[in-house]
Design a protein around this motif. Structure first.
Motif, PDB file in Angstrom:
ATOM      1  N   THR A 197       4.844   2.261   4.263  1.00 14.26           N
ATOM      2  CA  THR A 197       4.134   2.710   3.060  1.00 14.26           C
ATOM      3  C   THR A 197       2.633   2.456   3.138  1.00 14.26           C
ATOM      4  N   GLN A 198       2.201   1.535   4.033  1.00 18.45           N
ATOM      5  CA  GLN A 198       0.794   1.153   4.122  1.00 18.45           C
ATOM      6  C   GLN A 198       0.259   1.505   5.513  1.00 18.45           C
ATOM      7  N   SER A 218      -0.025   4.936   1.558  1.00 22.62           N
ATOM      8  CA  SER A 218      -1.280   4.411   1.025  1.00 22.62           C
ATOM      9  C   SER A 218      -2.184   4.042   2.186  1.00 22.62           C
ATOM     10  N   ILE A 220      -5.351   2.040   4.014  1.00 25.62           N
ATOM     11  CA  ILE A 220      -6.111   0.788   3.990  1.00 25.62           C
ATOM     12  C   ILE A 220      -7.259   0.930   4.982  1.00 25.62           C
ATOM     13  N   SER A 237      -4.529  -7.571   6.475  1.00 24.95           N
ATOM     14  CA  SER A 237      -4.119  -6.513   5.551  1.00 24.95           C
ATOM     15  C   SER A 237      -2.599  -6.451   5.444  1.00 24.95           C
ATOM     16  N   ALA A 239      -0.987  -3.721   6.158  1.00 21.33           N
ATOM     17  CA  ALA A 239      -0.636  -2.514   6.897  1.00 21.33           C
ATOM     18  C   ALA A 239       0.630  -2.686   7.715  1.00 21.33           C
TER      19      ALA A 239
END
Length: 465
Positions: A197-198, A218, A220, A237, A239
């Motif tokens: 999702t990241q 999403s 980053i 992060s 991620a």
């Protein structure tokens, strides 16, 4: 007398048993087709003889119908010429689509990155490759099979990428795509199905991330410095995957350092993450040693992406992914849902082009062409724009020129367009807040040296707009 050198088909019919006279039927159908746009201005129509024969009616009836429609302004009739729909024929109101949906702006002098020299496409050699492909293809090769890529191309790519880019690949791990534009669409969906999702992206980076956002990922942004993406910031992060251009970062031109490559592969494995490596301009280098693909260090956690768009031409719409074995089923599933694959003929041709050595020879020639143009641009910057700080020139097809001040970028672009010059600034490539100082992106790929110098001189005159 009408010319009838070829048969022109027309979707039209008459009902002999209907209450409406056949001539009226013919006029009405032709009139409606023109007004609706089915028959466009300038479209050719059958001769009166051919149409009469097709409909099984008398030629004088067709001649009368054509004459009536010509009198109303629907048809253009000229002795000895094929009947056509008149350019000024009345039409129903139709929705007008913005021209940018169909075309990309083309400028006489284009400094925007991403466009190779299209005039140098090796047409003669490509025709030879197509001819060789057609002679080797069997009847089954013209069908729907090999949807993930024809086997000769996957073998040729595995050999070439291993030898030239240090990519570790079994041909079965290679998927042939319609360029990176298409590939990132199904890559994004496959990652999302996998639970990602990241997605971390380089900052600055690409001009568009629509494919990733549409898949529900999403973004980053992770800063890039002189050593490439900041892996320490990436590790802090949330991620689960990272999209990056390690060989020649887009747009700064920096190379991901050796230390950071090792740190990145360690992070990928420890976090069960995936890297998507766009080998952006990886084949074009001038005054530095070759830098291998990141995938060669970690083939189990890196998806490698390459295309023929810069090395040959974007019009081919041919690219490739080298995927880790555990990600391959998900990518194949997305491809199966998408379409039946790329042109088999072009794939066989590219396989021959690579295997014959013509691809490598073309690349070596183009490195020389682009090196000369790079030198011309650098000399022009030194002479005409000494305040600019140049970087990103050891490889690739563009340079970055950083200023110590903020330019009126919108006004410069507008003035440049009026002079048929395409120009781009780095500011639009930030997801977050861009630096205050302006950075100009200058491609040297698609203009000969003399033209480049003239265009650059004109551009410099606009920078204080």
């Amino acid at each position: 007398m009408e010319l009838s050198s070829r048969h022109i088909e027309l979707l039209i019919a008459v009902d002999r048993d209907g209450s409406e006279p056949m001539r009226a039927q013919l006029e009405r159908q032709l009139r409606d087709s023109v007004r609706s746009g089915s028959l466009r201005p300038g479209a050719e129509l059958p001769s009166t003889r051919d149409l009469a024969q097709h409909l099984g009616i008398s030629r004088p009836l067709v001649m009368e119908a054509y004459a009536q429609l010509a009198a109303e302004g629907y048809l253009a009739l000229r002795q000895g010429a094929v009947p056509r729909v008149a350019d000024t024929a009345p039409r129903l109101e139709r929705r007008e689509f913005p021209p940018e949906l169909f075309t990309t702006a083309i400028y006489r002098y284009d400094f925007r990155p991403g466009i190779p020299d299209l005039s140098t496409f090796p047409s003669r050699l490509w025709l030879k490759a197509v001819d060789a492909a057609l002679k080797t293809m069997t009847s089954s090769n013209f069908g729907y099979a090999q949807r993930f890529g024809v086997w000769p191309l996957r073998q040729a790519l595995a050999d070439y990428l291993g030898r030239v880019r240090g990519v570790s690949a079994d041909p079965r791990q290679i998927l042939v795509t319609g360029g990176f534009e298409q590939a990132r669409g199904f890559l994004a969906r496959a990652l999302r199905r996998r639970g990602v999702t990241q997605l971390a992206v380089e900052e600055p980076g690409y001009a568009s991330y629509d494919a990733w956002l549409e898949a529900g990922l999403s973004l980053i942004p992770i800063p890039v410095d002189e050593d490439g993406i900041d892996v320490a910031a990436l590790s802090r992060s949330a991620a689960q995957a990272v999209l990056l251009t390690p060989a020649h970062q887009s747009p700064t031109g920096v190379v991901l350092s050796g230390a950071r490559r090792l740190a990145l592969t360690s992070w990928l494995r420890s976090h069960n993450a995936i890297a998507i490596e766009d080998d952006y301009d990886g084949e074009f280098r001038y005054d530095r040693a070759p830098v291998g693909a990141l995938q060669g260090l970690a083939p189990d956690v890196v998806v490698y992406a390459g295309t023929a768009s810069k090395t040959l031409a974007p019009a081919l719409r041919l690219g490739w992914l080298v995927a880790p074995a555990d990600l391959l089923p998900g990518l194949e599933r997305e491809l199966l849902l998408m379409d039946y694959g790329r042109s088999r003929i072009d794939q066989f041709a590219l396989a021959h082009f690579i295997a014959s050595g013509d691809y490598g020879r073309h690349l070596r020639r183009m490195r020389g062409v682009y090196r000369d143009r790079r030198e011309a641009l650098l000399a022009a910057i030194s002479a005409e724009l000494p305040e600019g700080e140049v970087s990103g020139i050891s490889a690739g097809l563009h340079a970055t020129v950083r200023f110590r001040r903020r330019l009126n970028e919108a006004a410069i672009r507008e003035s440049a367009i009026k002079r048929d010059i395409g120009v781009a600034f780095m500011r639009r490539l930030y997801l977050g807040v861009a630096p205050e100082a302006s950075t100009l992106l200058l491609s040297y790929a698609n203009m000969p040296e003399a033209v480049l110098r003239t265009a650059f001189r004109t551009l410099v005159g606009l920078l204080d707009t």
